[in-house]
Scaffold this motif. Structure first.
Motif, PDB file in Angstrom:
ATOM      1  N   ARG A   1       0.865  -1.180   0.000  1.00 19.11           N
ATOM      2  CA  ARG A   1       0.000   0.000   0.000  1.00 19.11           C
ATOM      3  C   ARG A   1       0.901   1.230   0.000  1.00 19.11           C
ATOM      4  N   ALA A   2       0.731   2.095  -0.994  1.00 24.42           N
ATOM      5  CA  ALA A   2       1.627   3.240  -1.148  1.00 24.42           C
ATOM      6  C   ALA A   2       0.865   4.437  -1.675  1.00 24.42           C
ATOM      7  N   LEU A   3       1.345   5.613  -1.294  1.00 23.30           N
ATOM      8  CA  LEU A   3       0.744   6.872  -1.719  1.00 23.30           C
ATOM      9  C   LEU A   3       1.853   7.830  -2.131  1.00 23.30           C
ATOM     10  N   ALA A   4       1.824   8.305  -3.361  1.00 25.46           N
ATOM     11  CA  ALA A   4       2.797   9.279  -3.848  1.00 25.46           C
ATOM     12  C   ALA A   4       2.311  10.680  -3.495  1.00 25.46           C
ATOM     13  N   VAL A   5       3.136  11.430  -2.782  1.00 22.35           N
ATOM     14  CA  VAL A   5       2.756  12.769  -2.322  1.00 22.35           C
ATOM     15  C   VAL A   5       3.871  13.751  -2.688  1.00 22.35           C
ATOM     16  N   PRO A   6       3.798  14.382  -3.845  1.00 22.12           N
ATOM     17  CA  PRO A   6       4.813  15.378  -4.200  1.00 22.12           C
ATOM     18  C   PRO A   6       4.829  16.513  -3.171  1.00 22.12           C
ATOM     19  N   ALA A   7       6.011  16.871  -2.694  1.00 18.62           N
ATOM     20  CA  ALA A   7       6.122  17.909  -1.673  1.00 18.62           C
ATOM     21  C   ALA A   7       7.522  18.497  -1.695  1.00 18.62           C
ATOM     22  N   ASP A   8       7.600  19.771  -1.334  1.00 19.07           N
ATOM     23  CA  ASP A   8       8.865  20.485  -1.235  1.00 19.07           C
ATOM     24  C   ASP A   8       9.107  20.814   0.233  1.00 19.07           C
ATOM     25  N   LEU A   9      10.092  20.164   0.846  1.00 20.97           N
ATOM     26  CA  LEU A   9      10.328  20.328   2.272  1.00 20.97           C
ATOM     27  C   LEU A   9      10.853  21.709   2.632  1.00 20.97           C
ATOM     28  N   THR A  10      11.275  22.475   1.643  1.00 21.83           N
ATOM     29  CA  THR A  10      11.728  23.833   1.925  1.00 21.83           C
ATOM     30  C   THR A  10      10.567  24.820   1.977  1.00 21.83           C
ATOM     31  N   ASP A  11       9.340  24.338   1.829  1.00 26.41           N
ATOM     32  CA  ASP A  11       8.138  25.167   1.808  1.00 26.41           C
ATOM     33  C   ASP A  11       7.149  24.635   2.848  1.00 26.41           C
ATOM     34  N   SER A  12       6.901  25.416   3.894  1.00 24.36           N
ATOM     35  CA  SER A  12       6.024  24.964   4.979  1.00 24.36           C
ATOM     36  C   SER A  12       4.632  24.618   4.480  1.00 24.36           C
ATOM     37  N   ALA A  13       4.090  25.435   3.570  1.00 20.05           N
ATOM     38  CA  ALA A  13       2.745  25.172   3.061  1.00 20.05           C
ATOM     39  C   ALA A  13       2.692  23.851   2.319  1.00 20.05           C
ATOM     40  N   SER A  14       3.749  23.512   1.596  1.00 15.73           N
ATOM     41  CA  SER A  14       3.801  22.251   0.870  1.00 15.73           C
ATOM     42  C   SER A  14       3.807  21.069   1.830  1.00 15.73           C
ATOM     43  N   VAL A  15       4.553  21.193   2.917  1.00 16.22           N
ATOM     44  CA  VAL A  15       4.600  20.120   3.922  1.00 16.22           C
ATOM     45  C   VAL A  15       3.239  19.966   4.592  1.00 16.22           C
ATOM     46  N   ASP A  16       2.600  21.079   4.913  1.00 14.31           N
ATOM     47  CA  ASP A  16       1.279  21.016   5.545  1.00 14.31           C
ATOM     48  C   ASP A  16       0.254  20.352   4.618  1.00 14.31           C
ATOM     49  N   ALA A  17       0.309  20.707   3.334  1.00  9.66           N
ATOM     50  CA  ALA A  17      -0.617  20.108   2.368  1.00  9.66           C
ATOM     51  C   ALA A  17      -0.364  18.610   2.235  1.00  9.66           C
ATOM     52  N   ALA A  18       0.920  18.218   2.229  1.00  7.42           N
ATOM     53  CA  ALA A  18       1.260  16.799   2.152  1.00  7.42           C
ATOM     54  C   ALA A  18       0.728  16.046   3.359  1.00  7.42           C
ATOM     55  N   ALA A  19       0.863  16.645   4.540  1.00  5.09           N
ATOM     56  CA  ALA A  19       0.382  15.999   5.765  1.00  5.09           C
ATOM     57  C   ALA A  19      -1.131  15.792   5.717  1.00  5.09           C
ATOM     58  N   ALA A  20      -1.837  16.799   5.234  1.00 11.73           N
ATOM     59  CA  ALA A  20      -3.298  16.680   5.142  1.00 11.73           C
ATOM     60  C   ALA A  20      -3.694  15.544   4.217  1.00 11.73           C
ATOM     61  N   ARG A  21      -2.987  15.402   3.111  1.00 10.45           N
ATOM     62  CA  ARG A  21      -3.316  14.336   2.159  1.00 10.45           C
ATOM     63  C   ARG A  21      -2.990  12.965   2.744  1.00 10.45           C
ATOM     64  N   VAL A  22      -1.842  12.849   3.407  1.00  8.64           N
ATOM     65  CA  VAL A  22      -1.456  11.562   3.987  1.00  8.64           C
ATOM     66  C   VAL A  22      -2.479  11.136   5.034  1.00  8.64           C
ATOM     67  N   ARG A  23      -2.870  12.069   5.902  1.00  9.08           N
ATOM     68  CA  ARG A  23      -3.825  11.718   6.951  1.00  9.08           C
ATOM     69  C   ARG A  23      -5.188  11.371   6.368  1.00  9.08           C
ATOM     70  N   ALA A  24      -5.577  12.066   5.296  1.00 11.74           N
ATOM     71  CA  ALA A  24      -6.864  11.766   4.670  1.00 11.74           C
ATOM     72  C   ALA A  24      -6.893  10.372   4.072  1.00 11.74           C
ATOM     73  N   GLU A  25      -5.769   9.940   3.520  1.00 12.39           N
ATOM     74  CA  GLU A  25      -5.698   8.637   2.847  1.00 12.39           C
ATOM     75  C   GLU A  25      -5.364   7.495   3.806  1.00 12.39           C
ATOM     76  N   PHE A  26      -4.421   7.745   4.722  1.00 11.08           N
ATOM     77  CA  PHE A  26      -3.885   6.672   5.556  1.00 11.08           C
ATOM     78  C   PHE A  26      -4.146   6.852   7.044  1.00 11.08           C
ATOM     79  N   GLY A  27      -4.588   8.033   7.460  1.00 11.46           N
ATOM     80  CA  GLY A  27      -4.730   8.295   8.888  1.00 11.46           C
ATOM     81  C   GLY A  27      -3.423   8.766   9.492  1.00 11.46           C
ATOM     82  N   PRO A  28      -3.327   8.806  10.827  1.00 10.83           N
ATOM     83  CA  PRO A  28      -2.123   9.296  11.491  1.00 10.83           C
ATOM     84  C   PRO A  28      -0.902   8.434  11.173  1.00 10.83           C
ATOM     85  N   VAL A  29       0.241   9.067  11.136  1.00 10.90           N
ATOM     86  CA  VAL A  29       1.513   8.394  10.851  1.00 10.90           C
ATOM     87  C   VAL A  29       2.136   7.921  12.164  1.00 10.90           C
TER      88      VAL A  29
END
Length: 254
Positions: free
Chosen positions: A59-87
């Protein structure tokens, strides 16, 4: 590929997952039954990797994200939690290595390494530590794994800034154990030596490439899969066992 059966049903997030150690870690955790969220800026490679893991039964989820951008990390976290729940397993693997003499004054490269190797890792930690704490509170195993480098404590000419970022990451890991250990969140710092990755592809100095080639010829190289095996091992120990610091070298590397 080694598999660790007690990683089944854990939810892992791996940064820098598009290649090298990150890709190998993602594949191993996926093969071991974990849900794996793959973060990197390279969307095409992430999608290819996710498809491979899924084709192999994972089970895998591709989440493009730029770690140098806080908004990008926040958006990635929202998508991961929506698909997989808490990490409950975070691997801070993303990094860039740009060695040059300090007198070259390459502030652009200094900033890129600081933003990715240290501040990027901090953004991931800030975003996902609440998930880890909550997982531990619920009685589940929770892991933060930081991939540093032997450059954190060994001296190499022309690697001062890169080594400084990795030394900071190593010390950050040790400090976080004092905060997170009492909350049953494990923190592991792994310092690989000479390893076959794409880090050298970032170099723009023929002299630096030649120096690394000479080193690798002398010492040999670890494979990315061998580093992934270390990650699988430490995160599959009983939850009261924390392997806090691991240095991994080719046998011939001093």
């Amino acid at each position: 590929m080694t598999s660790y059966e007690n990683l089944t049903d854990r939810t892992a997030l791996i940064t820098g997952a598009a290649s090298g150690m990150g890709e190998a870690i993602a594949r191993l955790l996926g093969a071991s039954g974990a849900r794996v969220a793959l973060l990197s800026r390279r969307a095409d490679r992430l999608t290819t990797l996710a498809d491979k893991i899924i084709a192999d039964g994972g089970r895998a989820l591709a989440v493009p994200a730029d770690l140098t951008d806080s908004a990008s990390v926040d958006a990635a976290a929202a998508r991961v939690r929506a698909e997989f729940g808490p990490v409950d397993l975070v691997v801070n693997n993303a990094g860039v290595m740009l060695p040059n003499p300090i007198t070259d004054g390459r502030e652009d490269q200094w900033q890129r390494m600081i933003d990715t190797n240290l501040v990027g890792a901090l953004r991931v930690i800030r975003t996902f530590v609440p998930d880890l704490v909550e997982s531990a509170r619920a009685g589940r195993t929770a892991d933060l794994v930081d991939i540093s480098s032997i450059g954190a404590h060994m001296v190499f000419p022309n690697y001062a800034v890169y080594s400084a970022t990795k030394a900071a990451l190593t010390h950050l890991s040790a400090s976080l154990r004092s905060e997170l250990g009492p909350q049953d969140v494990r923190v592991t710092n792994i310092e690989p030596g000479a390893t076959q990755t794409e880090l050298t592809d970032h170099l723009d100095s023929a002299e630096m490439v030649a120096q690394l080639d000479a080193l690798f010829t002398t010492t040999g190289l670890l494979s990315a899969e061998e580093i992934a095996d270390v990650v699988g091992y430490v995160t599959s120990r009983p939850r009261h066992v924390n392997l806090r610091q691991i240095v991994v070298l080719p046998t011939r590397q001093a």
